[in-house]
Design an enzyme around this catalytic site. Structure first.
Site, PDB file in Angstrom:
ATOM      1  N   HIS A   1       1.052  -1.249   0.025  1.00 19.67           N
ATOM      2  CA  HIS A   1      -0.048   0.143  -0.009  1.00 19.67           C
ATOM      3  C   HIS A   1       0.906   1.408  -0.058  1.00 19.67           C
ATOM      4  O   HIS A   1       0.327   2.320  -0.147  1.00 19.67           O
ATOM      5  CB  HIS A   1      -0.999   0.017   1.051  1.00 19.67           C
TER       6      HIS A   1
ATOM      7  N   ASP B   1       0.150  -7.613   1.290  1.00 24.68           N
ATOM      8  CA  ASP B   1       0.438  -6.172   1.556  1.00 24.68           C
ATOM      9  C   ASP B   1       2.029  -6.120   1.786  1.00 24.68           C
ATOM     10  O   ASP B   1       2.716  -5.524   2.454  1.00 24.68           O
ATOM     11  CB  ASP B   1       0.139  -5.546   2.841  1.00 24.68           C
TER      12      ASP B   1
ATOM     13  N   SER C   1       4.848   2.399   7.975  1.00 23.42           N
ATOM     14  CA  SER C   1       4.385   1.396   7.023  1.00 23.42           C
ATOM     15  C   SER C   1       5.598   0.932   6.125  1.00 23.42           C
ATOM     16  O   SER C   1       5.990   1.805   5.829  1.00 23.42           O
ATOM     17  CB  SER C   1       3.322   1.764   6.310  1.00 23.42           C
TER      18      SER C   1
END
Length: 456
Positions: A109, A139, A215
């Site tokens: 993402h 992911d 992230s």
């Protein structure tokens, strides 16, 4: 008025407690009772250069439905939906896993939809990077520096299956674009799932502070080995409340190996359907635990069927490691990869049994065709099944009023070639279309006849 005053006094006390040692920091002893004070600094100095900052730029396409009343007044020439393009920028983190090849892992993402990916090292150097491959449902994305960089530090993988609740964790990343930041905590839970039921989830939960921009960053143990990639938090307004999630390192290792070896993720398939063990179900089965994956159906001719698994089995281990939930089993099997040989431990009629299983390949992957070529927008594509008479890329659906429909591409079509170049699957089609910007002549098998569709 008393409650606000009390709250303010607590804040002031906290600030005072934090500030006092700062004035006395020069006087802090290096040792206590002859022992050196514990510190994570030596480990972090060694491994934190392997964590990089990632910045991306791209264009986001948003679609807006046009009301039927507008289309009635303006005629059939007005499309059913209107597309708008908006530029976007994003920040994230990544981890160098191969210093020689310049390979970096991050979250899918973080780079999804990016036209430009830049990587900044801890020493300030900046490099352009390209996407080697990724897996949206797990992911995970693998990047590669476009130019060879000297003096890179890579991070070693730990065995995430050996983690226990209570083990210490350290999160390294780039929260809010502030730059390299380190936080610490413990493993709060293992095998977490349910954030997105369509994805493959088997998260490590930690209370190490994770925020936006973390992230793709590293979650490491006290030896500085990678135990996970930070990917999500649970908290109001996106703020940290001590509930963060990381993808386990073993899943990451399996996925990146597949991307490097095959250029894509070859998802493994066991061929069972089922769910979690409830107290009522455990009692009905005479099973004394609530841990494991209950199998209520074994798909015919699947890997599980060939190995001898049966409906009613409770899967309790995979390669000797305990399985607590069906979600955990699903995530581990999917990311192990097709063709992998595994050992499945089950409880059947109160007895422990072991089965050797060779995982099959999932055929459920679909791709939106606009990712491959604008003229194919509106079509969904998937690989054909081995049982199909013709091997190629199958058109599983076509949106009404889309460019794909205007070029007379139909649901059920099987693309077997492009510009006289034979294609047998999505990987081959995608790889070929990366280099094609002009007119496409699609060789299509349509029922018992072949047609050529020209797409501009």
């Amino acid at each position: 008025m008393k409650k606000p005053l009390l709250a303010l006094s607590v804040v002031a006390l906290s600030l005072g407690s934090i500030m006092t040692p700062l004035h006395a920091s020069a006087a802090l002893p290096l040792q206590v009772d002859g022992n050196e004070l514990p510190s994570l600094a030596p480990m972090l100095e060694r491994v934190s250069p392997a964590v990089v900052n990632i910045s991306v730029e791209g264009t986001m396409v948003s679609k807006q439905q046009i009301p039927e009343s507008f289309r009635f007044f303006f005629g059939d020439e007005l499309p059913a939906e209107q597309s708008q393009e908006r530029p976007f920028r994003g920040l994230g983190s990544g981890v160098i896993i191969d210093s020689e090849k310049g390979h970096i892992i991050t979250n899918y993402h973080v780079i999804n939809g990016a036209d430009s990916i830049k990587v900044q090292l801890s020493d300030g150097r900046e490099f352009d990077a390209e996407l080697v491959g990724g897996d949206k449902m797990s992911d995970i994305a693998l990047l590669k520096l476009k130019k060879k960089a000297k003096g890179l530090t890579q991070m070693e993988f730990a065995d995430s299956d050996k983690l226990r609740v209570g083990d210490f964790t350290v999160a390294i990343g780039n929260p809010f674009g502030l730059g390299k930041t380190v936080t610490s905590g413990i493993v709060s839970a293992l095998g977490r799932s349910g954030l997105n039921l369509e994805n493959f989830e088997n998260f490590i939960q930690t209370d190490a502070a994770i925020n936006s921009g973390n992230s793709g960053g590293a979650l490491v143990d006290l030896n500085g080995k990678l135990i996970g990639i930070n990917t999500a938090i649970l908290g109001p307004n996106g703020g940290n409340v001590g509930i963060g999630f990381a993808i386990p390192s073993n899943m990451i290792h399996n996925l990146t190996e597949q991307i490097i070896n095959y250029g894509e993720v070859k998802r493994g398939m066991l061929g069972v359907q089922g769910g979690e063990i409830t107290a009522e179900l455990a009692q009905a089965l005479g099973y004394e635990s609530s841990r494991g994956a209950f199998v209520n159906q074994v798909l015919p001719d699947s890997a599980a069927d060939k190995a001898g698994l049966q409906a009613g089995d409770v899967i309790v281990s995979l390669n000797g490691k305990k399985i607590s939930t069906f979600s955990e089993l699903r995530a581990k099997v999917a990311t192990l990869g097709a063709g992998k040989k595994i050992k499945i431990g089950v409880i059947r009629d109160g007895k422990n049994k072991q089965f050797d299983v060779t995982l099959g390949e999932s055929q459920s992957q679909q791709t939106k065709a606009e990712q491959l070529h604008p003229g194919l927008t509106g079509a969904s594509l998937s690989n054909t099944q081995k049982s199909d008479a013709q091997q190629g890329v199958k058109v599983t659906s076509v949106t009404k009023g889309s460019p794909a429909e205007s070029y007379e591409i139909e649901q059920g079509d099987i693309i077997i070639g492009v510009n006289r170049h034979r294609v047998s699957n999505l990987k081959e089609l995608s790889k070929y279309l990366e280099k094609q910007d002009g007119v496409l002549a699609l060789n299509i098998q349509r029922g018992d006849r072949r047609v050529v569709v020209v797409v501009r």
